[in-house]
Design an enzyme around this catalytic site. Structure first.
Site, PDB file in Angstrom:
ATOM      1  N   GLY A 246       0.785  -1.236   0.000  1.00 47.38           N
ATOM      2  CA  GLY A 246       0.000   0.000   0.000  1.00 47.38           C
ATOM      3  C   GLY A 246       0.811   1.276   0.000  1.00 47.38           C
ATOM      4  O   GLY A 246       0.251   2.370   0.106  1.00 47.38           O
ATOM      5  N   GLU A 288       4.409  -6.247   1.622  1.00 44.50           N
ATOM      6  CA  GLU A 288       3.994  -6.673   0.275  1.00 44.50           C
ATOM      7  C   GLU A 288       3.834  -5.482  -0.666  1.00 44.50           C
ATOM      8  O   GLU A 288       2.723  -5.189  -1.108  1.00 44.50           O
ATOM      9  CB  GLU A 288       2.641  -7.386   0.360  1.00 44.50           C
ATOM     10  CG  GLU A 288       2.628  -8.609   1.233  1.00 44.50           C
ATOM     11  CD  GLU A 288       1.221  -9.108   1.528  1.00 44.50           C
ATOM     12  OE1 GLU A 288       1.087 -10.306   1.824  1.00 44.50           O
ATOM     13  OE2 GLU A 288       0.271  -8.308   1.480  1.00 44.50           O
ATOM     14  N   PRO A 289       4.902  -4.779  -0.971  1.00 48.32           N
ATOM     15  CA  PRO A 289       4.740  -3.639  -1.876  1.00 48.32           C
ATOM     16  C   PRO A 289       4.498  -4.095  -3.314  1.00 48.32           C
ATOM     17  O   PRO A 289       5.162  -5.012  -3.790  1.00 48.32           O
ATOM     18  CB  PRO A 289       6.089  -2.912  -1.764  1.00 48.32           C
ATOM     19  CG  PRO A 289       7.062  -3.959  -1.334  1.00 48.32           C
ATOM     20  CD  PRO A 289       6.292  -5.008  -0.559  1.00 48.32           C
ATOM     21  N   GLY A 290       3.541  -3.487  -3.959  1.00 46.33           N
ATOM     22  CA  GLY A 290       3.300  -3.760  -5.373  1.00 46.33           C
ATOM     23  C   GLY A 290       3.599  -2.485  -6.146  1.00 46.33           C
ATOM     24  O   GLY A 290       4.643  -2.343  -6.795  1.00 46.33           O
ATOM     25  N   ARG A 291       2.708  -1.525  -5.985  1.00 40.52           N
ATOM     26  CA  ARG A 291       2.834  -0.246  -6.680  1.00 40.52           C
ATOM     27  C   ARG A 291       4.201   0.408  -6.461  1.00 40.52           C
ATOM     28  O   ARG A 291       4.803   0.951  -7.383  1.00 40.52           O
ATOM     29  CB  ARG A 291       1.738   0.693  -6.151  1.00 40.52           C
ATOM     30  CG  ARG A 291       1.594   2.005  -6.883  1.00 40.52           C
ATOM     31  CD  ARG A 291       0.679   2.952  -6.106  1.00 40.52           C
ATOM     32  NE  ARG A 291      -0.496   2.319  -5.582  1.00 40.52           N
ATOM     33  CZ  ARG A 291      -1.666   2.248  -6.216  1.00 40.52           C
ATOM     34  NH1 ARG A 291      -1.801   2.794  -7.391  1.00 40.52           N
ATOM     35  NH2 ARG A 291      -2.701   1.630  -5.653  1.00 40.52           N
ATOM     36  N   ARG A 328      -7.113   3.490 -14.627  1.00 40.34           N
ATOM     37  CA  ARG A 328      -7.085   4.124 -13.305  1.00 40.34           C
ATOM     38  C   ARG A 328      -7.760   5.500 -13.245  1.00 40.34           C
ATOM     39  O   ARG A 328      -8.493   5.778 -12.294  1.00 40.34           O
ATOM     40  CB  ARG A 328      -5.661   4.190 -12.759  1.00 40.34           C
ATOM     41  CG  ARG A 328      -5.017   2.800 -12.619  1.00 40.34           C
ATOM     42  CD  ARG A 328      -3.744   2.797 -11.784  1.00 40.34           C
ATOM     43  NE  ARG A 328      -4.020   3.088 -10.389  1.00 40.34           N
ATOM     44  CZ  ARG A 328      -3.862   4.248  -9.824  1.00 40.34           C
ATOM     45  NH1 ARG A 328      -3.367   5.261 -10.507  1.00 40.34           N
ATOM     46  NH2 ARG A 328      -4.167   4.426  -8.570  1.00 40.34           N
ATOM     47  N   TYR A 332     -10.648   5.386 -10.586  1.00 40.05           N
ATOM     48  CA  TYR A 332     -10.354   6.005  -9.271  1.00 40.05           C
ATOM     49  C   TYR A 332     -10.168   7.518  -9.352  1.00 40.05           C
ATOM     50  O   TYR A 332      -9.594   8.112  -8.434  1.00 40.05           O
ATOM     51  CB  TYR A 332      -9.055   5.457  -8.678  1.00 40.05           C
ATOM     52  CG  TYR A 332      -8.857   3.967  -8.729  1.00 40.05           C
ATOM     53  CD1 TYR A 332      -9.692   3.110  -8.019  1.00 40.05           C
ATOM     54  CD2 TYR A 332      -7.798   3.419  -9.443  1.00 40.05           C
ATOM     55  CE1 TYR A 332      -9.470   1.741  -8.046  1.00 40.05           C
ATOM     56  CE2 TYR A 332      -7.584   2.054  -9.466  1.00 40.05           C
ATOM     57  CZ  TYR A 332      -8.424   1.222  -8.766  1.00 40.05           C
ATOM     58  OH  TYR A 332      -8.200  -0.122  -8.788  1.00 40.05           O
ATOM     59  N   CYS A 359     -14.745   4.100 -26.908  1.00 40.28           N
ATOM     60  CA  CYS A 359     -16.089   4.678 -27.047  1.00 40.28           C
ATOM     61  C   CYS A 359     -16.738   4.872 -25.682  1.00 40.28           C
ATOM     62  O   CYS A 359     -17.725   4.205 -25.338  1.00 40.28           O
ATOM     63  CB  CYS A 359     -16.938   3.774 -27.917  1.00 40.28           C
ATOM     64  SG  CYS A 359     -16.422   3.879 -29.617  1.00 40.28           S
TER      65      CYS A 359
HETATM   66  C1  LIG Z   1      -3.062  -8.131   0.426  1.00 37.01           C
HETATM   67  C2  LIG Z   1      -2.413  -7.109  -0.425  1.00 37.01           C
HETATM   68  N1  LIG Z   1      -1.092  -6.956  -0.354  1.00 37.01           N
HETATM   69  C3  LIG Z   1      -0.430  -6.076  -1.119  1.00 37.01           C
HETATM   70  C4  LIG Z   1      -1.119  -5.248  -1.981  1.00 37.01           C
HETATM   71  C5  LIG Z   1      -0.322  -4.301  -2.791  1.00 37.01           C
HETATM   72  O1  LIG Z   1      -0.689  -3.014  -2.671  1.00 37.01           O
HETATM   73  P1  LIG Z   1       0.225  -1.886  -3.297  1.00 37.01           P
HETATM   74  O2  LIG Z   1       0.372  -2.168  -4.732  1.00 37.01           O
HETATM   75  O3  LIG Z   1      -0.548  -0.655  -3.055  1.00 37.01           O
HETATM   76  O4  LIG Z   1       1.516  -1.917  -2.580  1.00 37.01           O
HETATM   77  C6  LIG Z   1      -2.510  -5.351  -2.073  1.00 37.01           C
HETATM   78  C7  LIG Z   1      -3.283  -4.433  -2.928  1.00 37.01           C
HETATM   79  O5  LIG Z   1      -3.815  -3.465  -2.440  1.00 37.01           O
HETATM   80  C8  LIG Z   1      -3.173  -6.310  -1.281  1.00 37.01           C
HETATM   81  O6  LIG Z   1      -4.493  -6.463  -1.354  1.00 37.01           O
HETATM   82  N1  LIG Z   2      -5.770  -1.506  -8.682  1.00 39.88           N
HETATM   83  C1  LIG Z   2      -5.644  -0.471  -7.711  1.00 39.88           C
HETATM   84  C2  LIG Z   2      -5.124  -0.870  -6.414  1.00 39.88           C
HETATM   85  C3  LIG Z   2      -5.756  -2.067  -5.855  1.00 39.88           C
HETATM   86  C4  LIG Z   2      -4.780  -2.769  -5.059  1.00 39.88           C
HETATM   87  C5  LIG Z   2      -5.079  -4.205  -4.867  1.00 39.88           C
HETATM   88  N2  LIG Z   2      -5.716  -4.531  -3.623  1.00 39.88           N
HETATM   89  C6  LIG Z   2      -4.942   0.727  -8.316  1.00 39.88           C
HETATM   90  O1  LIG Z   2      -4.777   0.767  -9.490  1.00 39.88           O
HETATM   91  O2  LIG Z   2      -4.617   1.659  -7.658  1.00 39.88           O
END
Ligand SMILES: Cc1ncc(COP(=O)(O)O)c(C=O)c1O
Ligand SMILES: N[C@@H](CCCC[NH3+])C(=O)O
Length: 431
Positions: A246, A288-291, A328, A332, A359
């Site tokens: 997050g 658990e960083p994704g973004r 996005r 959002y 469209c």
């Molecule tokens: C359980 C869990 N972990 C990690 C993430 C990764 O979030 P972010 O990409 O914001 O770091 C998410 C998405 O929100 C999630 O649902």
């Molecule tokens: N998909 C979202 C975040 C959701 C993260 C997953 N739980 C975004 O684009 O910001």
């Protein structure tokens, strides 16, 4: 954000040392171009905070942010774990070279076949989300005469300061076991009694695109308080405290946030302090960083096409992509910036709304976007599109999904080819 951009001698934007105009020419547009060194830097920054704090840790990349094989490979090479949320992600993670032991499986409705795949692949852990899953997993493990490592996902009742669609820590979230009602404790009690499940610890994830450490610190404190309560009441000692992902990134110059390392440092400090207060053994801290790993690393390149101007009403500048490669803004109200790849620092002479070619009136990429004068064929660059862009892409209107390239040290390589019209028909049954 143009102040931080890298340009070459010709004044063109470069991505990983490669001229953006050359990328557009070679791979076509829209193309999502990653500067691989930025992903590596983010990984290094997170690692540094844990190493300096001297704590046991795991960084598990939330692969929903960008789940190409090349990304799994990069993550595996960097020694990270990864989080998957579907059979498809698990399949790709394994194909991408992740070791099963480094994979954790999330999801509020893991399908029977997905759980079976996770168990058969002997992945590192399954993050338990609900009572039905406990029952199902138990049956599965009995049938297979095997065991699994599990982590209990709880919703700690912390409201993250972010868009409500991406906030997940509050009690009415669809994810995880509610703490306040006692469900989380009940679930833990049943798991620790189960000889087929090895409960490694607990997990929470309060939301996504969070700018301040405050929410994470509060969640960390609350989770450690829970560990104390559950040690006292259930005799449970956690090996793992997983605080989810997050961590926010910078999409525009208005996004003010703390550095990656500082997020991690604040969280680690909060856990250490609270653990000491309660006299608990310090568990391994997982995040658990994704973004935060993938987001700022990529820039999408589009070709400028038509425009529509009605004086005093609208100035639409259309590009050859849109909501199909980046949903996005529509989903959002996410804000982005854009500039011309040929001259990122040119003086702006107009304010336009950058729209896509789909469209839908909601197919807007950037509102109120200051730009120099443009002409059809110009290459427009939109930074910070590396997370939840390609993974949420669609081929709506039968527009092919874009190509993805990795750029590093002045070289580029295709990692996902552009979808073709044929690809889009591949699942059609015509007989
Ligand atoms: C359980 C869990 N972990 C990690 C993430 C990764 O979030 P972010 O990409 O914001 O770091 C998410 C998405 O929100 C999630 O649902
Ligand atoms: N998909 C979202 C975040 C959701 C993260 C997953 N739980 C975004 O684009 O910001």
């Amino acid at each position: 954000m143009t102040e931080a951009l890298e340009v070459n001698q010709a004044g063109h934007l470069t991505i990983g040392g490669v001229d953006a105009l050359k990328l557009a020419e070679e791979y076509g547009t829209p193309v999502i171009a990653y500067d691989v060194s930025k992903i590596k830097q983010q990984i290094a920054d997170f690692k540094k905070a844990f190493i300096e704090a001297g704590v046991d840790y795991k960084i598990s990349y939330a692969s929903k942010a960008f789940s190409a094989l090349a990304m799994y490979r990069l993550v595996a090479d960097a020694g990270l774990g990864c989080d998957v949320v579907s059979g498809g992600e698990l399949y790709a993670a394994l194909k991408g070279g992740m070791s099963p032991a480094d994979i954790e499986f999330h999801g509020n409705n893991k399908l029977p076949a997905e759980l079976e795949m996770a168990v058969d692949s002997q992945i590192g852990c399954i993050v338990i989300d609900n009572f039905q899953e406990i029952k199902f997993l138990d049956k599965l493990l009995r049938r297979k005469h095997t065991t699994a490592n599990v982590v209990l996902r709880v919703t700690p009742g912390i409201e993250a300061e972010t868009h409500k669609y991406i906030s997940t820590g509050q009690s009415n979230s669809k994810f995880g076991f509610d703490v306040q009602s006692g469900q989380a404790k009940e679930a833990l009690a049943s798991l620790i009694k189960n000889p087929r499940m090895n409960v490694e610890g607990i997990h929470c994830h309060i939301g996504s695109q969070i700018f301040q450490a405050r929410g994470f610190v509060m969640a960390a404190q609350k989770m450690v308080d829970l560990l104390k309560e559950w040690r006292d009441e259930l005799g449970f000692e956690a090996q793992v405290l997983n605080l989810g992902g997050g961590f926010g990134i910078r999409y525009t110059k208005d996004d003010q946030m703390i550095a990656t390392e500082d997020f991690a440092k604040d969280i680690i400090a909060a856990v250490k302090e609270r653990v000491a207060v309660h006299g608990l053994k310090l568990p391994a801290i997982w995040i658990e960083p994704g973004r935060a790993l993938a987001g700022e690393a990529a820039t999408t390149l589009y070709t400028v096409g038509s425009r529509k101007d009605v004086d005093g009403v609208c100035h639409f500048l259309a590009v050859d992509g849109g909501m199909g490669d980046n949903i996005r803004p529509a989903l959002y109200q996410a804000k982005y910036e854009a500039f011309l790849a040929e001259k990122p620092h040119a003086i702006n002479e107009q304010i336009v709304t950058v729209v896509g070619k789909y469209c839908e009136s909601g197919d807007v990429l950037v509102r109120d976007c200051p730009l120099p004068n443009t002409k059809p064929g110009d290459i427009l660059a939109m930074p910070a599109t590396g997370a939840y862009g390609y993974t949420m892409a669609s081929n709506y209107n039968r527009n092919p999904r874009p190509a993805v390239v990795f750029c590093e040290d002045g070289h580029s390589k295709l990692v996902v080819r552009r979808e073709t019209f044929e690809d889009m028909l591949a699942c059609e049954v015509t007989e």
